[in-house]
Write an enzyme that holds these catalytic residues in place. Structure first.
Site, PDB file in Angstrom:
ATOM      1  N   LYS A  63      29.172 -11.982  27.633  1.00 16.24           N
ATOM      2  CA  LYS A  63      29.150 -12.277  26.192  1.00 16.24           C
ATOM      3  C   LYS A  63      29.477 -13.718  25.829  1.00 16.24           C
ATOM      4  CE  LYS A  63      30.461  -8.764  23.354  1.00 16.24           C
ATOM      5  NZ  LYS A  63      31.567  -7.959  22.785  1.00 16.24           N
ATOM      6  N   GLY A  87      40.995 -13.600  30.064  1.00 16.24           N
ATOM      7  CA  GLY A  87      41.234 -13.899  28.654  1.00 16.24           C
ATOM      8  C   GLY A  87      42.423 -14.836  28.475  1.00 16.24           C
TER       9      GLY A  87
HETATM   10  C1  3PG Z   1      42.600  -8.053  31.559  1.00 14.53           C
HETATM   11  O1  3PG Z   1      42.125  -7.371  32.465  1.00 14.53           O
HETATM   12  O2  3PG Z   1      41.932  -8.894  30.940  1.00 14.53           O
HETATM   13  C2  3PG Z   1      44.063  -7.891  31.230  1.00 14.53           C
HETATM   14  O3  3PG Z   1      44.662  -6.950  32.050  1.00 14.53           O
HETATM   15  C3  3PG Z   1      44.219  -7.547  29.770  1.00 14.53           C
HETATM   16  O4  3PG Z   1      43.582  -6.330  29.509  1.00 14.53           O
HETATM   17  P1  3PG Z   1      42.870  -6.124  28.114  1.00 14.53           P
HETATM   18  O5  3PG Z   1      41.741  -7.126  28.045  1.00 14.53           O
HETATM   19  O6  3PG Z   1      42.402  -4.703  28.115  1.00 14.53           O
HETATM   20  O7  3PG Z   1      43.913  -6.386  27.052  1.00 14.53           O
END
Ligand code: 3PG
Ligand code: MG
Length: 385
Positions: A185, A367
């Protein structure tokens, strides 16, 4: 109470990449060596407040025990009677893993009150908090943001290590600085693209998100992933890159497939002819082509600083893994700092058989590292003393 990110890929009870568990060991071992009673909590997947068996941390407890070389007890619930019982039976140097925090909706609730109430239940189990779940520091969730406010707190060794590498990426003025972005994305990557444009020399784009870039350049992309609503934004980035003298590199060839499947028929097409293969307008782009992979690899391997987030194609399918493999290989030859950022890219390099030690650093957070590079503050870091 040690908050880890033990969110590992599990398929039918089998952990396909235990990188996040291994990355959590130094802090766990340190706490054990200090004689602490170590209560570990984590999330796994996104069960949205329901008890979903495939998201149980039970398998993780088993793997953790193997890696630690000591028993790890397990509580079927992260709060309440069983958790309290298990904690009371924990001895000095003992390790207990609590069941998935996200089995409780309050963990990820939008309501601060609900999160606080849940955090209070967790806080009652422990005397101190250590935040070491780097991959989840960007989430304002009960165990990450509210809980550390209730106990004396500290950051763990994984968080320390991740931040020291990311800081080098932010501070260093080594050039050429190359960022490779892939994954599905574009909308997830907009922030980081605009934050990085003024800093990088080369921005290489692959993965599903590349088709929105190709569409912004006027190409037809068949049934490939496309975020039409982002085309205008992407055009803006292309113009901005030009003005800043940043080299945005898009693939010139793509591996087109008849369908999204491991055994799909496939062939290589030039980007101007993606709808002119035997699949017509039904073709789906599933990897960057071989010429592009070579060009990308050359730019990566001659960089002094390189950050890579997101696979170049559907690496899980052998026929569409070559682009991702080329980037990974090139990153191992960077004369400087080469960083693999994130859950999916980390899983990709391990699935393709690369050793962790071949890279400057493999981040455990996708992230979280992107948000850090964007210059955002990480809620779970802000609150640690
Ligand atoms: C990830 O895998 O990006 C982290 O463990 C955070 O998980 P989430 O994106 O479900 O909050
Ligand atoms: Mg994620």
């Amino acid at each position: 109470m040690l908050r880890c990110d033990l969110n590992v890929p599990i398929d039918n009870g089998v952990i396909s990449d235990d990188g996040r568990i291994r990355a959590s060991l130094p802090t766990i071992k340190y706490l054990v060596d200090q004689g602490a009673k170590v209560i570990i909590c984590s999330h796994l997947g996104r069960p949205d407040g329901a008890r979903v068996e495939k998201y149980s941390l039970r398998h993780v407890a088993k793997r953790l025990a193997e890696l630690l070389g000591q028993p790890v007890s397990f509580s079927e619930d992260c709060v309440g009677k069983e958790a309290i019982d298990r904690v009371s039976r924990l001895e000095n140097k003992g390790v207990l893993l609590l069941e998935n925090l996200r089995f409780h909706a309050a963990e990820t609730s939008d309501s601060e009150n609900e999160r606080r109430k849940f955090a209070r239940e967790l806080a009652e189990l422990a005397d101190m908090y250590v935040g070491d779940g780097f991959g989840v520091l960007h989430r304002k969730q009960a165990s990450v943001y509210e809980l550390p406010k209730l106990l004396p707190s500290a950051a763990g060794y994984l968080v320390e290590k991740e931040l020291s590498v990311l800081e080098q990426l932010v501070r260093s003025d080594s050039h050429p600085y190359t960022v490779v972005l892939g994954g599905s994305k574009v909308s997830d990557k907009l922030g980081v693209i605009s934050a990085l444009l003024p800093r990088v020399d080369n921005l290489l784009i692959g993965g599903g998100m590349v088709f929105t870039f190709l569409a912004a350049r006027g190409y037809k992309v068949g049934k490939s992933l496309l975020e039409e609503s982002e085309i205008e934004t992407v055009k803006g980035y292309l113009d901005q890159a030009k003005a800043l003298g940043v080299n945005i590199v898009l693939p010139t060839d793509i591996v087109m497939a008849s369908k999204f499947a491991t055994d799909a028929e496939h062939l290589v097409a030039q980007v101007a002819e993606l709808e002119q293969t035997s699949f017509g307008a039904n073709g789906i782009g599933l990897d960057i082509g071989p010429v592009s992979a070579e060009v990308f690899a050359e730019i990566v391997s001659t960089s002094k600083l390189c950050f890579w987030n997101g696979p170049m194609g559907v690496f899980e399918f052998e026929s569409f893994s070559k682009g991702t493999r080329s980037i990974a290989e090139a990153l191992t030859t960077v004369q400087g700092l080469g960083v693999v950022g994130g859950g999916d890219s980390a899983a990709a390099v391990r699935a393709l058989g690369f050793e962790d030690s071949a890279f400057g650093h493999i981040s455990t957070g996708g992230g979280a590292s992107l948000e850090y590079l964007e210059g955002k503050s990480l809620p779970g870091l802000e609150v640690l003393e």
